[in-house]
Every structure is written in structure tokens, then in C-alpha cells.
Motif scaffolding. Structure first.
Motif, PDB file in Angstrom:
ATOM      1  N   ARG A 151     -28.318  25.561 117.371  1.00  0.00           N
ATOM      2  CA  ARG A 151     -28.951  26.860 117.553  1.00  0.00           C
ATOM      3  C   ARG A 151     -29.601  27.337 116.256  1.00  0.00           C
ATOM      4  O   ARG A 151     -30.668  27.929 116.260  1.00  0.00           O
ATOM      5  CB  ARG A 151     -27.925  27.881 118.036  1.00  0.00           C
ATOM      6  CG  ARG A 151     -27.317  27.530 119.391  1.00  0.00           C
ATOM      7  CD  ARG A 151     -26.366  28.614 119.847  1.00  0.00           C
ATOM      8  NE  ARG A 151     -25.760  28.262 121.125  1.00  0.00           N
ATOM      9  CZ  ARG A 151     -24.891  29.038 121.765  1.00  0.00           C
ATOM     10  NH1 ARG A 151     -24.538  30.204 121.234  1.00  0.00           N
ATOM     11  NH2 ARG A 151     -24.375  28.661 122.917  1.00  0.00           N
ATOM     12  N   PHE A 152     -28.936  27.076 115.137  1.00  0.00           N
ATOM     13  CA  PHE A 152     -29.483  27.524 113.856  1.00  0.00           C
ATOM     14  C   PHE A 152     -30.842  26.880 113.595  1.00  0.00           C
ATOM     15  O   PHE A 152     -31.759  27.513 113.066  1.00  0.00           O
ATOM     16  CB  PHE A 152     -28.536  27.164 112.714  1.00  0.00           C
ATOM     17  CG  PHE A 152     -27.253  27.927 112.736  1.00  0.00           C
ATOM     18  CD1 PHE A 152     -26.161  27.492 112.005  1.00  0.00           C
ATOM     19  CD2 PHE A 152     -27.125  29.087 113.488  1.00  0.00           C
ATOM     20  CE1 PHE A 152     -24.967  28.188 112.027  1.00  0.00           C
ATOM     21  CE2 PHE A 152     -25.947  29.787 113.512  1.00  0.00           C
ATOM     22  CZ  PHE A 152     -24.852  29.337 112.785  1.00  0.00           C
ATOM     23  N   SER A 153     -30.973  25.606 113.940  1.00  0.00           N
ATOM     24  CA  SER A 153     -32.211  24.892 113.641  1.00  0.00           C
ATOM     25  C   SER A 153     -33.385  25.427 114.455  1.00  0.00           C
ATOM     26  O   SER A 153     -34.536  25.195 114.113  1.00  0.00           O
ATOM     27  CB  SER A 153     -32.023  23.400 113.933  1.00  0.00           C
ATOM     28  OG  SER A 153     -31.689  23.204 115.307  1.00  0.00           O
ATOM     29  N   LYS A 154     -33.106  26.139 115.543  1.00  0.00           N
ATOM     30  CA  LYS A 154     -34.167  26.650 116.393  1.00  0.00           C
ATOM     31  C   LYS A 154     -34.515  28.108 116.101  1.00  0.00           C
ATOM     32  O   LYS A 154     -35.469  28.637 116.651  1.00  0.00           O
ATOM     33  CB  LYS A 154     -33.759  26.514 117.865  1.00  0.00           C
ATOM     34  CG  LYS A 154     -33.544  25.072 118.305  1.00  0.00           C
ATOM     35  CD  LYS A 154     -33.074  25.015 119.747  1.00  0.00           C
ATOM     36  CE  LYS A 154     -32.798  23.573 120.174  1.00  0.00           C
ATOM     37  NZ  LYS A 154     -32.302  23.504 121.568  1.00  0.00           N
ATOM     38  N   LEU A 155     -33.714  28.760 115.254  1.00  0.00           N
ATOM     39  CA  LEU A 155     -33.935  30.176 114.988  1.00  0.00           C
ATOM     40  C   LEU A 155     -34.745  30.330 113.711  1.00  0.00           C
ATOM     41  O   LEU A 155     -34.306  29.934 112.636  1.00  0.00           O
ATOM     42  CB  LEU A 155     -32.585  30.905 114.852  1.00  0.00           C
ATOM     43  CG  LEU A 155     -31.679  30.859 116.092  1.00  0.00           C
ATOM     44  CD1 LEU A 155     -30.378  31.568 115.798  1.00  0.00           C
ATOM     45  CD2 LEU A 155     -32.368  31.488 117.286  1.00  0.00           C
ATOM     46  N   PHE A 190     -32.505  28.812 100.618  1.00  0.00           N
ATOM     47  CA  PHE A 190     -32.229  27.647 101.439  1.00  0.00           C
ATOM     48  C   PHE A 190     -32.244  28.009 102.922  1.00  0.00           C
ATOM     49  O   PHE A 190     -32.293  29.176 103.292  1.00  0.00           O
ATOM     50  CB  PHE A 190     -30.862  27.030 101.067  1.00  0.00           C
ATOM     51  CG  PHE A 190     -30.752  26.659  99.622  1.00  0.00           C
ATOM     52  CD1 PHE A 190     -31.343  25.495  99.137  1.00  0.00           C
ATOM     53  CD2 PHE A 190     -30.063  27.469  98.729  1.00  0.00           C
ATOM     54  CE1 PHE A 190     -31.238  25.151  97.812  1.00  0.00           C
ATOM     55  CE2 PHE A 190     -29.961  27.135  97.398  1.00  0.00           C
ATOM     56  CZ  PHE A 190     -30.558  25.972  96.925  1.00  0.00           C
ATOM     57  N   SER A 191     -32.159  26.984 103.744  1.00  0.00           N
ATOM     58  CA  SER A 191     -32.178  27.183 105.186  1.00  0.00           C
ATOM     59  C   SER A 191     -30.886  27.870 105.645  1.00  0.00           C
ATOM     60  O   SER A 191     -29.888  27.913 104.922  1.00  0.00           O
ATOM     61  CB  SER A 191     -32.328  25.846 105.903  1.00  0.00           C
ATOM     62  OG  SER A 191     -31.165  25.051 105.706  1.00  0.00           O
ATOM     63  N   ARG A 192     -30.935  28.364 106.857  1.00  0.00           N
ATOM     64  CA  ARG A 192     -29.779  29.047 107.436  1.00  0.00           C
ATOM     65  C   ARG A 192     -28.583  28.099 107.545  1.00  0.00           C
ATOM     66  O   ARG A 192     -27.459  28.447 107.252  1.00  0.00           O
ATOM     67  CB  ARG A 192     -30.158  29.609 108.802  1.00  0.00           C
ATOM     68  CG  ARG A 192     -29.105  30.456 109.464  1.00  0.00           C
ATOM     69  CD  ARG A 192     -29.606  31.034 110.761  1.00  0.00           C
ATOM     70  NE  ARG A 192     -30.679  32.000 110.529  1.00  0.00           N
ATOM     71  CZ  ARG A 192     -31.966  31.768 110.771  1.00  0.00           C
ATOM     72  NH1 ARG A 192     -32.324  30.607 111.255  1.00  0.00           N
ATOM     73  NH2 ARG A 192     -32.878  32.696 110.550  1.00  0.00           N
TER      74      ARG A 192
END
Length: 324
Positions: free
Chosen positions: A61-65, A203-205
Motif C-alpha cells: 500500500r505504501f508503494s502506491k500512495l 526518503f520514501s515512505r
């Protein structure tokens, strides 16, 4: 795939795979650190395992937000860990150094003075651990941070006693310890969240949440948040995290209000742990970079902001001069 004339073809991982590799390595290193302290804190291993499974389940889910507002999903992870720590690990214990910080509150609120003989010698069961029985060798910042929780406990104790409960209102006892101990837990958790927000600036989520949780659970911060409360470490961590987050987010357009708040946080951080004053190096290094800017008004405005920050920090730190 890129070709090197000297060494031949070189493999280049896609950015997503490279980030995933770094995250796995980070998790492995810090979970190993968590495992090393398992004999002393077995509950940490349990919470660390829960956090890993929870984070792993939410990764897709994180990668899609892409919307920053979706960081609230990550907040659920921290909230679950916070509740797990309270349920499995929380121990209201104010001893050793923590009692010296707490003595300021009890003396001012109960006795109306700063004579700490009653607190540090007569009431301190653990006074054999206190090398200064006649006075406190500690800084007052922790007591300032704990003051709202102490006043809440004191007000509730007076109210419950008025209703007929046989509850002590002298600043001691289990009731006061439980409420005041929650200050370490609350401020420590806020510091963890601020650290996550700061990491998200770079950095990324996915990278931010896994590194923040892993480092938090494998550091002594977890111990001082839930087991030995009232020490200065969670409070100093909260203040340093708040300072760095505000400094980073105001870099593009920093007003005098920002400088004032930064000064207050800096002074309170030094009042809690003097070594925390080293965070002033961030704006000072930034000031050196401003010297290369040809616009003099930029330099003068930044210098005025630094002066305002310094004055605010000294005013907040001034109670320690009074005690000395």
C-alpha cells in the motif's frame, strides 16, 4: 546494463530494487541490535516482530500512495506499537536520576520552595543511589516537561480526595508515579513521530517507516519510554527531533516566528540535557553557507534571526542559572 571499458559490463539495479535491498539491510542490522538486548528486554523482541509483520503487510500500500496525507496510514503502525508498549512494557518507576528531576516539581508544588532536602533525603527510598542527598545535581528541563502531567496528577488527587477517596496529595505514591511516568512515554513517542516526519523529507515512505521503527526499537529510547520513566532522554529526544524538523521545513522561507520557536526549543533542549545544545550547529553551518550569497540583505536577515534565536534560548535556559 552499462559497459565499463576497463572492467567490462557492470550491473545496475533499478532504483526500486536498490531501495528494497537497502531497507532489508537496515532492518537486519537494527533487528540484530534488538535481539542482542533481548535477555534484558524480552518484550522488545515481541514488539519488534509485531512491527515487522505489520510494516511488511502494509508495504504494498505504501508503494502506491503518493499523497503525503496518506502518511496517516504509517501513523497507525506507530500507534499500534505505542499501545503494545504500554500494554506489555509500561512500568511507572521514578528512581535514581529520575527522582532528582522529579524533586523540583514536588518541592515547588508541595513545599513552595526549592529546598530539596525533604524530597531527596527524607522521601527518596533510593537515596543510596543519589550522590547529592542535600540537593539535585540534575538540570531542571525534565521537571519543566513533566510539569503538566504532575499538575494533572495533583489536581486529580485533590479532586478524588475531596470525593472521599483516601488518596495522598503530597506528590508521592503510585498515583503520581503512574501519571508522571506517562510523560516520558508520550514525549518519547512524539519524538519518534517527528523523526519519521523528518526522514520523510529525504526518503520514501517505506524507507522512512522501517528505519524509524527499527532504530527506535533497538535503541535505549524504548527502555526509557516504558521501563525507567522520568529520565531526561525521551524529553531531549523529543526536543531535538522537533528542532530539526522545524529547521528543515522552514529552510525555504523562515520567518522571525520560526526563529523564535527554534530558540525556545533550543533553550529547553539545553535545559533538559546540555549536550543537546549541539543542534545549534545546524543553523550555524547554514549561516556559513549564507555568507556566499551576494545579497547582503539575506545575510543581515539571517543574522537577525540567529540573534533572536540565541536570546530566546538564553531566556528559556535562565532558570538553570537561577538554580545555580
Amino acid at each position: 546494463m552499462k559497459s565499463d571499458p576497463q572492467n567490462g559490463p557492470a550491473l545496475q539495479l533499478p532504483p526500486r530494487e536498490a531501495n528494497k535491498t537497502a531497507e532489508i539491510l537496515t532492518l537486519g542490522v537494527f533487528m540484530a541490535g534488538t535481539w542482542l538486548i533481548a535477555p534484558a528486554l524480552p518484550a522488545v523482541v515481541f514488539v519488534a516482530g509485531c512491527s515487522y509483520l505489520l510494516a511488511k503487510g502494509l508495504y504494498p500500500r505504501f508503494s502506491k500512495l503518493e499523497n503525503p496525507k496518506k502518511d496517516s496510514v504509517c501513523g497507525v503502525c506507530f500507534y499500534v506499537l505505542f499501545l503494545a508498549g504500554l500494554f506489555f512494557c509500561f512500568q511507572p518507576t521514578i528512581i535514581h536520576d529520575a527522582f532528582q528531576y522529579y524533586a523540583y516539581l514536588a518541592s515547588v508544588a508541595i513545599d513552595g520552595d526549592l529546598d530539596l532536602f525533604n524530597q531527596l533525603y527524607l522521601h527518596n527510598t533510593y537515596r543510596s543511589y543519589n550522590p547529592f542527598p542535600w540537593n539535585s545535581a540534575r538540570y531542571v528541563g525534565t521537571a519543566v516537561m513533566e510539569a503538566p502531567f504532575f499538575m494533572l496528577a495533583h489536581g486529580l488527587a485533590i479532586g478524588l480526595r475531596f470525593l472521599g477517596l483516601d488518596l495522598s496529595t503530597d506528590g508521592y505514591g503510585t498515583f503520581y508515579q503512574v501519571v508522571v511516568s506517562l510523560a516520558s512515554t508520550w514525549f518519547g513517542m512524539c519524538g519518534v513521530l517527528f523523526s519519521y516526519f523528518l526522514t520523510r523529507e529525504f526518503f520514501s515512505r517505506r524507507t522512512s517507516i522501517i528505519s524509524t521503527i527499527a532504530i527506535w526499537l533497538s535503541s535505549p529510547l524504548f527502555f526509557f519510554m516504558f521501563f525507567w520513566n522520568g529520565w531526561s532522554h525521551p524529553f531531549a529526544f523529543f526536543l531535538v527531533s522537533a528542532f530539526l524538523l522545524l529547521w528543515q521545513r522552514s529552510r525555504t522561507e523562515r520567518t522571525m516566528t520560526h526563529w523564535l520557536v527554534l530558540g525556545v526549543i533550543l533553550g529547553l533542549a539545553a535545559l533538559t540535557q546540555p549536550t543537546s545544545a549541539l543542534i545549534v550547529l545546524f543553523p550555524l553551518c547554514e549561516a556559513l553557507s549564507k555568507c556566499s550569497v551576494p545579497r547582503k540583505e539575506t545575510i543581515f536577515r539571517y543574522a537577525a534571526g540567529l540573534c533572536l534565536c540565541a536570546v530566546a534560548a538564553l531566556l528559556v535556559f535562565s532558570p538553570q542559572f537561577t538554580l545555580w
